[in-house]
Write a protein that holds these residues in place. Structure first.
Motif, short mmCIF file in Angstrom:
data_model
loop_
_atom_site.label_atom_id
_atom_site.label_comp_id
_atom_site.label_asym_id
_atom_site.label_seq_id
_atom_site.Cartn_x
_atom_site.Cartn_y
_atom_site.Cartn_z
N TYR A 21 19.40 57.85 39.01
CA TYR A 21 19.80 58.82 37.99
C TYR A 21 19.40 58.35 36.60
N GLU A 22 19.57 57.08 36.32
CA GLU A 22 19.25 56.57 34.98
C GLU A 22 17.75 56.68 34.69
N THR A 23 16.93 56.52 35.71
CA THR A 23 15.48 56.61 35.48
C THR A 23 15.01 58.05 35.38
N THR A 24 15.81 59.00 35.88
CA THR A 24 15.40 60.40 35.84
C THR A 24 16.17 61.22 34.79
N ASN A 25 17.16 60.62 34.16
CA ASN A 25 17.95 61.33 33.16
C ASN A 25 17.22 61.31 31.82
N LYS A 26 16.63 62.43 31.46
CA LYS A 26 15.85 62.50 30.23
C LYS A 26 16.71 62.45 28.97
N HIS A 27 18.02 62.59 29.15
CA HIS A 27 18.92 62.56 28.00
C HIS A 27 19.65 61.22 27.86
N LYS A 28 19.21 60.22 28.62
CA LYS A 28 19.89 58.93 28.63
C LYS A 28 20.00 58.32 27.23
N ASP A 29 18.90 58.28 26.50
CA ASP A 29 18.90 57.65 25.18
C ASP A 29 19.81 58.40 24.21
N LEU A 30 19.79 59.72 24.27
CA LEU A 30 20.65 60.52 23.40
C LEU A 30 22.12 60.28 23.75
N ARG A 31 22.41 60.21 25.05
CA ARG A 31 23.79 59.94 25.46
C ARG A 31 24.28 58.60 24.93
N GLU A 32 23.43 57.58 25.05
CA GLU A 32 23.81 56.24 24.57
C GLU A 32 23.98 56.21 23.06
N LEU A 33 23.12 56.94 22.35
CA LEU A 33 23.25 57.00 20.89
C LEU A 33 24.56 57.67 20.49
N MET A 34 24.91 58.75 21.16
CA MET A 34 26.13 59.47 20.82
C MET A 34 27.37 58.62 21.09
N ILE A 35 27.41 57.98 22.25
CA ILE A 35 28.59 57.19 22.58
C ILE A 35 28.71 55.97 21.69
N SER A 36 27.60 55.30 21.40
CA SER A 36 27.68 54.11 20.54
C SER A 36 28.08 54.48 19.12
N SER A 37 27.64 55.64 18.64
CA SER A 37 28.01 56.09 17.30
C SER A 37 29.50 56.38 17.21
N ILE A 38 30.05 56.95 18.26
CA ILE A 38 31.48 57.27 18.28
C ILE A 38 32.31 56.00 18.37
N ILE A 39 31.89 55.06 19.20
CA ILE A 39 32.65 53.82 19.37
C ILE A 39 32.60 52.97 18.10
N GLU A 40 31.43 52.89 17.50
CA GLU A 40 31.28 52.08 16.28
C GLU A 40 32.18 52.57 15.16
N THR A 41 32.52 53.85 15.17
CA THR A 41 33.38 54.41 14.12
C THR A 41 34.80 54.65 14.62
N ALA A 42 35.11 54.17 15.83
CA ALA A 42 36.43 54.39 16.43
C ALA A 42 36.79 55.88 16.45
N GLY A 43 35.80 56.72 16.74
CA GLY A 43 36.04 58.16 16.84
C GLY A 43 36.03 58.88 15.50
N GLN A 44 35.68 58.19 14.43
CA GLN A 44 35.72 58.80 13.10
C GLN A 44 34.31 59.23 12.67
N ILE A 45 33.73 60.13 13.42
CA ILE A 45 32.42 60.66 13.07
C ILE A 45 32.42 62.15 13.38
N LYS A 46 31.83 62.92 12.49
CA LYS A 46 31.81 64.37 12.65
C LYS A 46 30.55 64.79 13.42
N VAL A 47 30.60 65.99 13.98
CA VAL A 47 29.49 66.48 14.79
C VAL A 47 28.21 66.56 13.97
N ASN A 48 28.32 67.01 12.73
CA ASN A 48 27.11 67.11 11.90
C ASN A 48 26.52 65.74 11.61
N GLU A 49 27.38 64.71 11.54
CA GLU A 49 26.88 63.35 11.33
C GLU A 49 26.17 62.84 12.58
#
Length: 282
Positions: free
Chosen positions: A156-184
């Motif tokens: 699944y990881e090799t065929t998931n074309k959204h893998k990098d976007l998913r990782e970017l979104m989750i890391s951005s949320i965790i780094e801010t402890a959930g304090q990030i807006k959708v537009n950011e």
């Protein structure tokens, strides 16, 4: 001590599972889409109910009973929910990291939110079910699960074309402890807000706003679990500000929504049940 957001790692917590058992064993993975494995048995002497709280994750929970074994796929709850369990029965579970799970037939991540679905309805693998439910050897059960899971995960990881976007979104949320807006999130990823909302729902089953709220709650749990009543009372305002709440009352209101109790009473429960002694990390 208040954890810095940059030090925050998603290690989803279900503290009432621990409080309702005499021994709760946990094997931390934090890799390959899995947060951790766990097992427990609810004894006659323990009267506390097992309550699930929001964590943004999917679990597979196996009841390893000789007469009536079963396994359910459990999506995240959005409010505290009483978990059906029986005394003197052994349970084995796997908790996935947010946005990860087995890839189930005919259902999406959103379909699992606040739902419990029999495992064999969405995974045609009776061998996996029987091997895990027929024993009570925690390490063996982990091995059996990983042998089945890793091949599917890697594919699944090799065929998931959204893998990098998913990782970017989750890391951005965790780094801010959930304090990030959708537009950011959208600006950081280089996509439109509409596209981010669409992809987030597909990957996590929740909107970014709701998911951020759950992660902020989980971050609060992490701080409370490492605190004591006196330190908590002294740092209440600081903690609320650190987590991005408007004020103390806002933090307490959110916590009550997800637990049906206050942070202060929660810490008292941790101490009363000797939470850290019941939690055995292997």
């Amino acid at each position: 001590m208040i954890l810095e957001p940059k030090d925050m790692i998603i290690c989803p917590k279900q503290p009432y599972f621990v409080m309702a058992t005499s021994r709760y064993y946990k094997a931390v993975v934090m890799n390959q889409g899995i947060s951790h494995f766990y097992c427990f048995q609810k004894d006659d002497a323990i009267e506390n109910s097992i309550i699930a709280v929001p964590d943004g994750c999917i679990d597979i929970l196996f009841c390893c009973d000789e007469k009536e074994p079963y396994a359910h796929v459990c999506g995240t709850v959005l409010h505290p929910k009483l978990v059906n369990n029986e005394k003197n029965k052994y349970y084995f579970g796997v908790r996935f990291l947010p946005g990860n799970s087995f890839k189930f037939k005919h259902i999406t991540m959103a379909d699992l939110v606040e739902q419990e679905i029999p495992l064999l309805e969405v995974i045609n693998d009776k061998d996996l079910f029987e091997q895990i439910t027929s024993c009570r050897d925690f390490n063996y059960q982990i091995q059996v699960f990983m042998n089945k899971y890793l091949k599917l995960y890697k594919y699944y990881e090799t065929t998931n074309k959204h893998k990098d976007l998913r990782e970017l979104m989750i890391s951005s949320i965790i780094e801010t402890a959930g304090q990030i807006k959708v537009n950011e999130l959208a600006d950081k990823a280089g996509y439109s807000v509409r596209y981010i909302n669409k992809m987030f729902s597909e990957q996590f089953g929740l909107s970014p706003k709701v998911f951020c709220k759950l992660m902020r709650f989980q971050y609060l749990l992490s701080n409370l679990n490492d605190s004591n009543k006196e330190i908590f009372d002294a740092n209440l305002t600081e903690l609320a500000i650190e987590l991005g709440y408007y004020d103390q009352s806002h933090m307490i209101k959110d916590f009550y929504e997800f637990t049906n109790t206050t942070p202060g009473k929660y810490i008292h429960s941790l101490q009363e049940t000797e939470y850290k002694k019941r939690l055995i990390i292997i």
